[in-house]
Every structure is written in structure tokens, then in C-alpha cells.
Design an enzyme around this catalytic site. Structure first.
Site, mmCIF file in Angstrom:
data_model
loop_
_atom_site.group_PDB
_atom_site.id
_atom_site.type_symbol
_atom_site.label_atom_id
_atom_site.label_comp_id
_atom_site.label_asym_id
_atom_site.label_seq_id
_atom_site.Cartn_x
_atom_site.Cartn_y
_atom_site.Cartn_z
ATOM 1 N N ASP A 57 0.738 -1.368 0.506
ATOM 2 C CA ASP A 57 -0.076 -0.191 -0.311
ATOM 3 C C ASP A 57 0.656 1.296 0.624
ATOM 4 O OD1 ASP A 57 -2.337 1.093 0.426
ATOM 5 O OD2 ASP A 57 -1.817 2.034 1.796
ATOM 6 N N ASP A 452 -38.106 -32.684 -0.739
ATOM 7 C CA ASP A 452 -37.523 -32.760 -2.201
ATOM 8 C C ASP A 452 -38.247 -33.348 -3.312
ATOM 9 O OD1 ASP A 452 -35.815 -32.922 -4.539
ATOM 10 O OD2 ASP A 452 -34.084 -31.974 -2.551
ATOM 11 N N GLY A 478 -41.790 -34.540 -2.596
ATOM 12 C CA GLY A 478 -42.622 -33.461 -2.991
ATOM 13 C C GLY A 478 -42.116 -32.605 -4.176
ATOM 14 N N ASP A 479 -42.883 -32.287 -4.628
ATOM 15 C CA ASP A 479 -42.398 -31.110 -5.422
ATOM 16 C C ASP A 479 -43.093 -28.975 -5.648
ATOM 17 O OD1 ASP A 479 -42.077 -28.861 -7.758
ATOM 18 O OD2 ASP A 479 -42.555 -30.548 -9.675
ATOM 19 N N PHE A 480 -42.238 -29.047 -5.291
ATOM 20 C CA PHE A 480 -42.403 -27.270 -4.341
ATOM 21 C C PHE A 480 -43.420 -26.480 -5.194
ATOM 22 C CE2 PHE A 480 -37.155 -26.831 -4.685
ATOM 23 C CZ PHE A 480 -37.228 -26.408 -6.200
HETATM 24 C C1 SAM Z 1 -28.817 -27.712 -6.584
HETATM 25 S S1 SAM Z 1 -29.278 -29.002 -5.328
HETATM 26 C C2 SAM Z 1 -29.505 -28.235 -4.317
HETATM 27 C C3 SAM Z 1 -28.926 -29.283 -3.029
HETATM 28 C C4 SAM Z 1 -29.174 -28.808 -1.791
HETATM 29 N N1 SAM Z 1 -29.972 -27.382 -1.050
HETATM 30 C C5 SAM Z 1 -27.884 -27.753 -1.316
HETATM 31 O O1 SAM Z 1 -27.418 -26.598 -0.871
HETATM 32 O O2 SAM Z 1 -26.852 -28.268 -1.024
HETATM 33 C C6 SAM Z 1 -31.382 -28.500 -6.249
HETATM 34 C C7 SAM Z 1 -31.978 -29.573 -5.441
HETATM 35 O O3 SAM Z 1 -33.460 -29.108 -4.962
HETATM 36 C C8 SAM Z 1 -34.101 -30.534 -5.192
HETATM 37 N N2 SAM Z 1 -35.103 -30.234 -6.365
HETATM 38 C C9 SAM Z 1 -35.504 -29.264 -7.869
HETATM 39 N N3 SAM Z 1 -36.595 -28.997 -7.805
HETATM 40 C C10 SAM Z 1 -37.762 -29.111 -7.198
HETATM 41 C C11 SAM Z 1 -38.882 -29.223 -7.227
HETATM 42 N N4 SAM Z 1 -39.339 -28.941 -8.036
HETATM 43 N N5 SAM Z 1 -38.691 -29.730 -5.525
HETATM 44 C C12 SAM Z 1 -38.457 -30.404 -4.904
HETATM 45 N N6 SAM Z 1 -37.253 -30.448 -4.883
HETATM 46 C C13 SAM Z 1 -36.244 -30.048 -6.160
HETATM 47 C C14 SAM Z 1 -33.168 -30.797 -6.708
HETATM 48 O O4 SAM Z 1 -34.040 -32.573 -6.237
HETATM 49 C C15 SAM Z 1 -31.414 -30.779 -5.455
HETATM 50 O O5 SAM Z 1 -31.616 -31.765 -4.861
#
Ligand code: SAM
Length: 591
Positions: A57, A452, A478-480
């Protein structure tokens, strides 16, 4: 021969000047903090431990006043007119941070020094001052001038090291480095005189005796230093023949960084292939093997294996002695496939999946689309599921990759904020549950659900810690985007948002926002992602990851804040953890 990289420090140069007894102490402390910030970042974020980090610096002082970089043209005018006709001092504080890696920890030892040079300005006319200011040169320079360029016109004399005024006291630095790593026997020091260069001490015993190639190459004597893990710049150690000094390479202009980038893919691929062939597993537990033995065990050719092992040794992943090859400390810790913090799973993911994305990068750039489907022959709506779960093997590979990164990051994510006020949490897309287990460990009263996709939940059992039945982590399939979310006080999205389109983010955040209870003891959303700086150029890891993302965006801190606020989260706080993932926390607003 010094392999170096220029890494701008993120340390904010705002130390309180009045708290230092002398100006040079301020410069030294700033240099030290800049270098330590880089050393820590390289170690934690980039998994690299440099041998040394050099920070510097430079400040200009006039009497008791410290002049730094001018903020605008008026400020530059004020500074330069104060310097006109007077002698001032230029101080550069230098810190040499010696780094070593002990287990996962970075150990540092700092050597510092400073150099002072006196500079006298001629009496400057108004006209000359303004002409110089309008050239634009003063704006990024301490004291408002650059002696190495147009600013040289303003200077009547310099007493001391000219390069110190430019910004780096090369001579003092080289002596310091030599003192530290290669103390020369007294009789080998020659004092050289040169018409326009001040007396220079050079070390003849460091000369390679070869003549004038203008291309930097490895110094024979410097090999002694390299054995200690240190290589020194040939540019610094010049040899002396009577009164001639060999050309000194301007280190900053040699394209080391570019050359390193050109070779980067070769280095990555060597790491990937050695990992895939489980070379590091063979060499664990202090095992030392010859190339032929490794070749035999991995069922590969001896000549190919030897080349691969040499490449790994050259990259610092293996040790090579006349007895054979063995793992380095960091290979034992991170590259053996069954260690606690193994990155093996993520490395295989890089090789088997991400590599394909990068093969098609040119098309991705031209078309503005992601190219995952080219590697796997798919073009459907759900890019994520297609690219990560298209076969049982791919799913296992993806989960293992997520597991290895999560093992490394979960502790810092769990500790970024005090979450003790929450009774229940739901990690959406929580995959193997690694973060959930870490949270359960830190907050024994928190009940956590990992939510997940069914395909993932069906396969989590092999990633559970021993005695998992005692921890309060539940797994729900489930599917978020489509299903109802489990109720919780705290929702977690770790490595989810960056890879979602705006439309998907809208669906997800609207759902979370709607289910969150507002108020003082209400719900919150915790997001773990790499937070970009405001220019969106750092950290490199995030910016490079963008190149292979399926449909999302990496964001800066202010962008994450805005995004969360848009969906009703307030008091948004951001923690840069120093690990791969940073953390953002927002509370549901009372409305
Ligand atoms: C990039 S990974 C992240 C995993 C974890 N949260 C981490 O930080 O290591 C994305 C995660 O989201 C889940 N995922 C993707 N689409 C999804 C959905 N529609 N509903 C639920 N989970 C989902 C995937 O299966 C995966 O486990």
C-alpha cells in the site's frame, strides 16, 4: 520463474489513520490486511493455499497529512497544488504473508517492512496543473500523480528508490525475500553501480549463468528454493557480469495469468481423470507406489499413468520422490473418495456432466441458451430433472456431488445467523439432508423437514450420518412448484434460486411468502447462495458457474435483498461467510 497471480484484495481500505503513530504504520497495516484477506479467500473460497501473498500500500505524506487517491478533479487540484514546489515523502508498506495449510486451517505468518522515498515537485503553473489533471492520470494514484508516466514531468528530484514511488519497492522486497528464504553467504554479494540506477545488491549465486534469452524460464539455482515450495522471480534475481545488468523482465507484463488460464482445462482434466481412476484412493494412508504399480492397479498403461501422476505431482496433488508417488495432505483430505470432506463426488460431477456444458459454451454464448441438452440429447421443459436425474446412475452422481459440497459448506451456513428463535424449519430442495443435520446438531430443539423430489427422497438413506434416527430430521417427498409446502417457521432455499428462471422463482417465492406467518415471532426465509459483488465479477466461481446454468441467474447482495423484499420479506440481512456459500435471511413483514 515465480508463478504469481494478481488478486485484487476486497479489504476495504478504511483504517482510521489517526490511530497510527506514524504514516508508514498505516500503510503497513493496510498492506497486511489486504494480503491476509486474499490469503484467506484463496484458501477458503478457491481451495488453494499460495506459498506467499504479497500486499502493498502506497501513500504520500506532506508534513503530517496523508494524501491518498483523489476523489475528483478538484481534490486532485488541491493535492497537487499543495505538493507544488515542496518535498514530500512516499511510503509503501509491504506485507509478505507466508501461508501453510494445516488440516483445513490456514496458518499465516507475516513479515512486513516499509520504504520511504523523498520526492520534490517543481513549482507548478496553474496551466500545467490543469493540463495534467485533465489527462485523467491523477485519479487512481496516491498523491494524485504517477511518476512513471506524465507525472514524471512534475518532479524535480527523487531521493531513494524510484520504484517505491511507482508503488512497489522492488529492491527492498527482493532483499527481504532473499533474507527469508535464501540468506546468501556474505562474499557472494556484489555492489553494482549503474549510471541511472541506484546501487543494487544482487546475488551472483542465484544466476543460472545462461545468457540473454528474453523469455523468462526456470532459474537453476532457484530450484533450491522451489524444493522448499518457493520459486522466486528471475526478474528479481539478475546476474552480474562486470558492470552490466541483464534485462530485467517487468513481471507485471509477463502474461502468467493468461498462460495459466490457457492451461487451466488441462489441469482440471488431469484432476478429474486421476479422481475417476481412484488414484488418490490407492495412495491414501501414506502409501507410496511406483507408476507401474499404480498402472497395474488401475488397469492402465504404464506410460499414460506415469504422465498422469507427473501432472498431478506438478499440480501439487501428489508428492513424487525416488521411492514413488504419494498423496499430499490436501489430496488425503479432499480427493480420497471416502473421507468426511471428500470432494470426489463433485469432481466426478464436473467431469461427467459440467464438462459437456462447457464443450458447447460457444454455441451457448451465440444462441443465449443453455446447452445441457446437447450433452444428453434432451430438450424438455424440466431441464433440471432431465440433466440431473435422467438415469439412476446420474441421480446418484448428482446427489453425491451435492453431498460433498454441502459437507463443506453446511457448518458455515448453519452458523451464519442466530436461528434459535425458530421451532421448525423446512429445507426446500434439501437433497441429502446434510444442512438439515447440521442445523439439528446446532439447534437441538429445531424440528426440520427436508422436502425434495420423490426420486431424491427415495435415495437419501446412504447419505445419513450414523445414528441418524436420533436427530429430528424428517424427509418429505414432493414438488415445491406444484405441491403444498410443509408448515414451518423457517424456510430454507440452499442452491435453488440461482438455477431457477424468473417465472419459477415467482411461483416458489409467492408460495413461501403466502405460507409464512408475519410478525415479530413469525416466519423467515434463509437463502444460501454465492453472493456476487456489486460489479458482478467476483467471486469467479459464481461467475463461471453461470456459464453452465440451466435457466437462472447469479445475483449480487442488493439483488437478493430486492428479490426477498419483493415477496414481502423484510429486515433482509446478508452474511458473506468466506466459505463457498453466503447466506441471506429475511423476515416476513407484518402487514
Ligand atoms: C442444486 S441442488 C441443491 C441441494 C441442496 N439444497 C444443497 O444446498 O446442497 C437442488 C435440489 O433441489 C431439488 N429440486 C429441484 N427441483 C425441485 C422441485 N420441483 N421440488 C422439490 N425439490 C426440487 C433437487 O432434487 C436438488 O436436491
Amino acid at each position: 520463474g515465480l508463478r504469481f497471480e494478481v488478486v485484487p484484495s476486497w479489504f476495504k481500505e478504511t483504517l482510521e489513520k489517526s490511530s497510527f503513530a506514524a504514516p508508514y504504520e498505516y500503510a503497513i497495516e493496510t498492506a497486511k490486511q489486504k494480503a491476509l484477506e486474499v490469503a484467506n479467500r484463496m484458501h477458503i473460497k478457491h481451495f488453494r493455499t499460495p506459498d506467499i501473498v504479497i500486499g502493498a500500500d502506497t501513500i504520500v505524506t506532506l508534513g503530517k497529512h496523508i494524501l491518498e487517491k483523489p476523489v475528483d478533479k478538484q481534490d486532485a487540484y488541491k493535492m497537487l497544488s499543495r505538493l507544488s514546489g515542496k518535498e514530500h515523502s512516499v511510503f509503501t508498506g509491504v506485507a509478505i504473508v507466508h501461508c501453510s495449510s494445516k488440516e483445513t486451517h490456514l496458518e499465516t505468518e507475516v513479515t512486513d517492512f516499509y520504504e520511504e522515498t523523498k520526492v520534490k515537485f517543481a513549482e507548478l503553473s496553474e496551466e500545467l496543473l490543469w493540463e495534467y489533471i485533465h489527462s485523467g492520470e491523477p485519479m487512481d494514484k496516491a498523491g494524485g500523480y504517477g511518476i512513471q508516466a506524465l507525472g514524471g514531468m512534475l518532479v524535480e528530484y527523487v531521493h531513494g528508490d524510484f520504484l517505491n514511488v511507482v508503488g512497489f519497492p522492488l529492491n527492498h522486497f527482493c532483499k527481504k525475500l532473499a533474507e527469508l528464504y535464501y540468506p546468501p553467504p556474505k562474499h557472494t554479494i556484489h555492489h553494482v553501480k549503474h549510471d541511472s540506477i541506484p546501487s543494487v545488491e544482487t546475488f551472483e549465486n542465484l544466476s543460472d549463468g545462461e545468457s540473454d534469452s528474453s523469455y523468462p524460464r526456470h532459474h537453476k539455482s532457484a530450484n533450491t528454493l522451489e524444493n522448499k515450495g518457493i520459486s522466486l522471480p528471475e526478474a528479481i534475481y539478475t546476474s552480474v557480469n562486470s558492470c552490466n545488468i541483464k534485462p530485467v523482465y517487468p513481471a507485471a507484463t509477463f502474461p502468467s495469468k493468461i498462460i495459466e488460464l490457457m492451461d487451466g482445462f488441462k489441469a482440471s482434466k488431469a484432476l478429474f481423470v486421476a479422481s475417476k481412476l481412484k488414484v488418490f484412493d490407492l495412495l491414501k494412508d501414506k502409501c507410496v507406489l511406483k507408476a507401474a504399480d499404480v498402472a497395474n492397479k488401475i488397469e492402465a498403461s504404464v506410460c499414460g499413468t506415469e504422465r498422469l501422476l507427473d501432472a498431478c505431482a506438478s499440480l501439487g496433488l501428489l508428492e513424487k520422490t525416488h521411492q514413488g508417488y504419494s498423496n499430499t495432505e490436501s489430496a488425503n483430505m479432499y480427493l480420497v473418495s471416502d473421507t468426511e470432506y471428500s470432494l470426489h463426488g463433485y469432481i466426478i460431477h464436473c467431469n461427467d456432466r459440467l464438462w459437456h456444458h462447457f464443450t458447447h459454451l460457444e454455441t451457448a454464448v451465440k444462441e443465449g441458451t443453455m446447452q445441457g441438452h446437447r450433452g444428453f440429447g434432451k430438450t424438455t421443459e424440466d431441464l433440471f430433472q432431465d440433466s440431473c436425474y435422467h438415469s439412476g446412475e446420474a441421480k446418484q452422481c448428482f446427489m453425491t456431488a451435492m453431498y460433498s459440497i454441502s459437507k463443506l459448506t453446511a457448518k458455515d451456513v448453519a452458523r451464519a445467523f442466530d436461528l434459535s428463535q425458530f421451532k421448525s424449519a423446512c429445507d426446500l430442495g434439501g437433497c441429502t439432508g446434510t444442512l438439515a443435520h447440521e442445523l439439528a446438531h446446532k439447534y437441538p430443539n429445531l424440528s426440520i423437514t427436508v422436502f425434495d423430489l420423490p426420486d431424491v427422497i427415495a435415495n437419501v438413506s446412504c447419505f445419513q450420518p450414523p445414528g441418524e434416527h436420533t436427530t429430528p430430521v424428517k424427509f418429505t417427498a414432493g414438488d415445491f412448484f406444484k405441491d403444498n409446502l410443509p408448515e414451518a417457521d423457517l424456510y430454507i432455499l440452499s442452491l435453488i434460486l440461482h438455477d431457477c428462471s424468473d417465472e419459477k422463482i415467482h411461483i416458489l417465492l409467492s408460495k413461501i411468502s403466502a405460507i409464512c406467518k408475519p410478525g415479530n415471532t413469525g416466519s423467515a426465509l434463509l437463502v444460501a447462495e454465492i453472493v456476487l459483488d456489486e460489479e458482478k465479477t467476483h467471486p469467479h466461481r459464481a461467475v463461471l458457474q453461470s456459464l453452465s446454468m440451466t435457466e437462472g441467474n447469479q445475483r449480487s447482495g442488493s439483488e437478493y435483498k430486492q428479490l426477498l423484499e419483493k415477496y414481502g420479506f423484510t429486515n433482509v440481512q446478508i452474511k458473506i461467510t468466506g466459505n463457498i456459500l453466503d447466506v441471506i435471511l429475511g423476515f416476513k413483514r407484518t402487514s
